[in-house]
Design an enzyme around this catalytic site. Sequence first.
Site, PDB file in Angstrom:
ATOM      1  N   GLU A 289     -20.184 -13.646  13.962  1.00 21.10           N
ATOM      2  CA  GLU A 289     -19.752 -14.856  13.273  1.00 21.10           C
ATOM      3  C   GLU A 289     -19.625 -14.656  11.766  1.00 21.10           C
ATOM      4  O   GLU A 289     -18.860 -15.342  11.101  1.00 21.10           O
ATOM      5  CB  GLU A 289     -20.736 -16.001  13.559  1.00 21.10           C
ATOM      6  CG  GLU A 289     -20.762 -16.489  14.989  1.00 21.10           C
ATOM      7  CD  GLU A 289     -21.661 -15.644  15.888  1.00 21.10           C
ATOM      8  OE1 GLU A 289     -21.715 -15.918  17.090  1.00 21.10           O
ATOM      9  OE2 GLU A 289     -22.297 -14.697  15.372  1.00 21.10           O
ATOM     10  N   ASP A 331       7.990   3.058 -12.150  1.00 19.77           N
ATOM     11  CA  ASP A 331       8.922   3.000 -13.262  1.00 19.77           C
ATOM     12  C   ASP A 331       8.353   3.868 -14.385  1.00 19.77           C
ATOM     13  O   ASP A 331       7.178   4.240 -14.351  1.00 19.77           O
ATOM     14  CB  ASP A 331       9.056   1.538 -13.712  1.00 19.77           C
ATOM     15  CG  ASP A 331      10.273   1.315 -14.585  1.00 19.77           C
ATOM     16  OD1 ASP A 331      11.069   2.253 -14.741  1.00 19.77           O
ATOM     17  OD2 ASP A 331      10.421   0.201 -15.102  1.00 19.77           O
ATOM     18  N   ASP A 640       9.109  -3.974 -13.927  1.00 20.21           N
ATOM     19  CA  ASP A 640       8.970  -5.132 -14.811  1.00 20.21           C
ATOM     20  C   ASP A 640      10.236  -5.980 -14.870  1.00 20.21           C
ATOM     21  O   ASP A 640      10.193  -7.136 -15.252  1.00 20.21           O
ATOM     22  CB  ASP A 640       8.581  -4.697 -16.234  1.00 20.21           C
ATOM     23  CG  ASP A 640       9.554  -3.684 -16.821  1.00 20.21           C
ATOM     24  OD1 ASP A 640      10.551  -3.343 -16.145  1.00 20.21           O
ATOM     25  OD2 ASP A 640       9.319  -3.218 -17.952  1.00 20.21           O
ATOM     26  N   GLU A 709     -30.161  -7.056  20.008  1.00 20.35           N
ATOM     27  CA  GLU A 709     -29.990  -8.438  20.463  1.00 20.35           C
ATOM     28  C   GLU A 709     -29.688  -8.490  21.954  1.00 20.35           C
ATOM     29  O   GLU A 709     -30.068  -9.452  22.643  1.00 20.35           O
ATOM     30  CB  GLU A 709     -28.851  -9.108  19.684  1.00 20.35           C
ATOM     31  CG  GLU A 709     -29.190  -9.431  18.238  1.00 20.35           C
ATOM     32  CD  GLU A 709     -27.982  -9.922  17.439  1.00 20.35           C
ATOM     33  OE1 GLU A 709     -28.165 -10.282  16.269  1.00 20.35           O
ATOM     34  OE2 GLU A 709     -26.869  -9.934  17.997  1.00 20.35           O
TER      35      GLU A 709
END
Length: 914
Positions: A289, A331, A640, A709
């Site tokens: 979760e 560039d 740009d 778990e």
Amino acid sequence: MKEFKTAGDYAQVPIKQLYQQFETSAAGLSSHEVQVRLATYGHNTIQRGQRQSQFKLFIKNFTSLMAILLWISGIIALFAGMLELAIAIWAVNLINGVFSFWQEHAAQKATNSLRQMLPAYTQVLRDGQQQQIDAADLVPGDIFTIQAGNSISADAYLISATGLQVDESALTGESVPESKSVIYHPGDGKFAETNIVYAGTTAASGNAQAIALNTGMNTEFGQIAQLTQNQRPNVSPLQKELNHLTQQISLLAISIGVLFFILAIFFVHYPIAKSFIFALGMIVAFIPEGLLPTVTLSLAQGVQRMAKKHALVKDLSSVETLGETTVICSDKTGTLTQNQMTINHIWLPSGDYVVSGQGYVNNGQIMLGQQPYIFGQKHDLDLLLQISVLNNNTTVKAPATVGEQAKILGTPTEAALIILAEKAQLDLSTLQTKLPRQQEFPFDSERKRMTTIQLVNGQPVAYIKGALDGLLAISTTILDNGQVRNLTEQDRRHILAANDHYAAAGLRSLAMAYRELNPQANWTQAAVEQGLTFVGLTIMADPPRLEIYAAVAKCHAANIRIIMVTGDSALTAKSIACKIGITSDQARVVTGTELANMSDADLKAALSSELIFARVAPEQKYRVVTMLQSMGEVVASTGDGVNDAPALKKADIGVAMGMTGTDVAKDAADMILTDDNFASIVAAIEEGRTVYSNIQKFLLYILNSNLPEAAPSVIFLFSRGLIPLPLTVMQILTVDLGTDMLPALGLGAERSEPGIMEQPPRKHNAHLLNRRILWTAFGWYGLIAAVLSTIGYFLVNYANDWPQINLAASGGVYQQATTMTLAVIIFCQIAAALNCRTQYSSLFKIGLFSNRKIIGGIVFEILLLLALMYLPTLQLIFNTAPLHGAEWLYLLAIPLPLLLIEETRKYWLRRPVN
């Protein structure tokens, strides 16, 4: 009125015919006609692509595959009778969705604040009167004026022009301004017609009057913007990977749920309804979760760290994509270089002078041998400096504060000449007063030179600067060591050889000459520009950024390829690429013309080797990016100008310049550099790799608790229910959403692991959840935690006379035993949080306490465990009980051995293989 055509289509149309076609005149349009045309053509604005509503953007954060899985998990928990669990899962989903929306909204606001729009006002002729209007109200047929420093509001045809030079880098990528005049010449490449100017460009010097041809989205600027907006946004690699991970986890959780459902029915002989509820609980337990909020927070922290490194990311998922980058299409101007033309040599017949310092700041010197040169010592050099600043229409405003950029009004080349003179301590204002200008013949693209006539001690003298080939052709004498003599063929060869030497290094030259004039003569351009005395050359370049060398080396070490794609000349592009280490001298340079004639197969073959692209058009840059992606590359593209926008949009990561970038480029990009610096891209890539690595560390951390778990349920099943569940579903939730959450967030903030930029980019088909993580999580960390927690559970039971007592009926003993299981898992997670901080490096090398968020998370884990044990209300909700001294000794003995065992394992992994 006309039908829409591109501005270049009108370049050879006579002005009288143009007036007729546009139904206008030299007096401009009438106010009534302007209103008609506004209704027909709309306002002169660049429309941004359709934006999703804020509501849709908000909802998007709740409809990803992982979010949907959590909604379903909550519903399953609700049907299983676990209302608290359902509420907790849904709350996590809501909090994560709101947080994701807020982060992306904040990034978008910051992006909007950087936008640089088209000029706000324009001077036009309407009803025969000069008027200042909002540029948005400019219409085709309007007559408007252009002055130095103005942004140009529309594609337009020049009616008159004096010394006009236009910076077209926003469209072409070429850093040197283009000369414009009313006389048509086709020029070299797209947008090069001498009598046409384009929206989005800037007048560097001179002035002009023009007739607007196209406005708004019909301009070249607008057409490229429209091409950008029509592209569909790509799904980021991280979004794809999270979707894949969600499918993996869902399959794993459902498979385990089905397995446990079958075992509960046929092995434990549970009723079907009870077995189903039990299986649903297992499915919920195996769904992480905390994954979605932790990934979101990890990305958000990466965004914040990038912002501190001058990289503004607009979309959270783009952060990780940077780390996957394999190719950067960069560039040149302003990204790799400083975008500040700088004189670095002066060539005179009597010697070659080195000029130190870079940029538009007087922070260098002209070196005469080993000594700095001061104006007034040598006639030849003094004269060259005088020509440089007097034959000059540019002003340079020094930075007001440290870190601020110098401001220039004029051309970069002339600004460099002014700074050159200042380095020799020449007093410009005094010189201009002492040698006043009498007349000027402006620069034009045909002559490629500019001439001014100055009054020198009462004698008119013509100062000329321009391209060497044209200027040398009209020179007859030469200034050599203070003496004027005839210019011989040997002198010409000597001068041309020097110029070729600098050109081979990618440097530009500007020649200087003069001529003493007859005070009584009629000074015409043709009469003045002949019989000149050649003085020398100034040699200049746009210097690389100082930090670019280390950044390029870092890319090479990280197996990231850099391909220069620029509108600049081939010679200059290759020189810079070789100088800063992007390519070797063997690199192939492909011009836009060559690229246009290349088949896709030829281009693909060329891209497999060292390559530089020069003089490329916008659609060609787009083609290069597309081809690289088809080859399996993850492409970051920088730019740009509006010419860069389609490639920025197409690339996996589009990187726009924040200081010099156009609005269209910023709109198309995924990331904006607030300092226009290539080194910031490399820092962002490193951050992207770190974010991906941290997400994997988080996955390892949360998955390793799944095995301990699940182990209690396995024990329960294989004992056929004789051994009560050692861990309840609410206690599992305590680990998943409580104790694990803060250390996991701390892992998201972990700094780059040493050597992360010395590894190749991750493979395109690599997954977040891989064999290494699964093995380490389940076969190492998880297995150890499962064994230790099971031992802890039985220790408490045996200490309380089990199996002689019925644990399920014993109340407090059973609660104490499940609390012990929970506590052991948490203490194992404390060690795991520290162990997960590195994949190979020693924890002690990076600093045991260097990540304060993890340390804080561990402290929170312990405090939460204590609250669960000792607060009566929480005891009732989570089925817990206090532990005693012996149990605490067992818990406290867990983390350090686990830490040392893991350090030993990593040491063996780091050992060099012989």
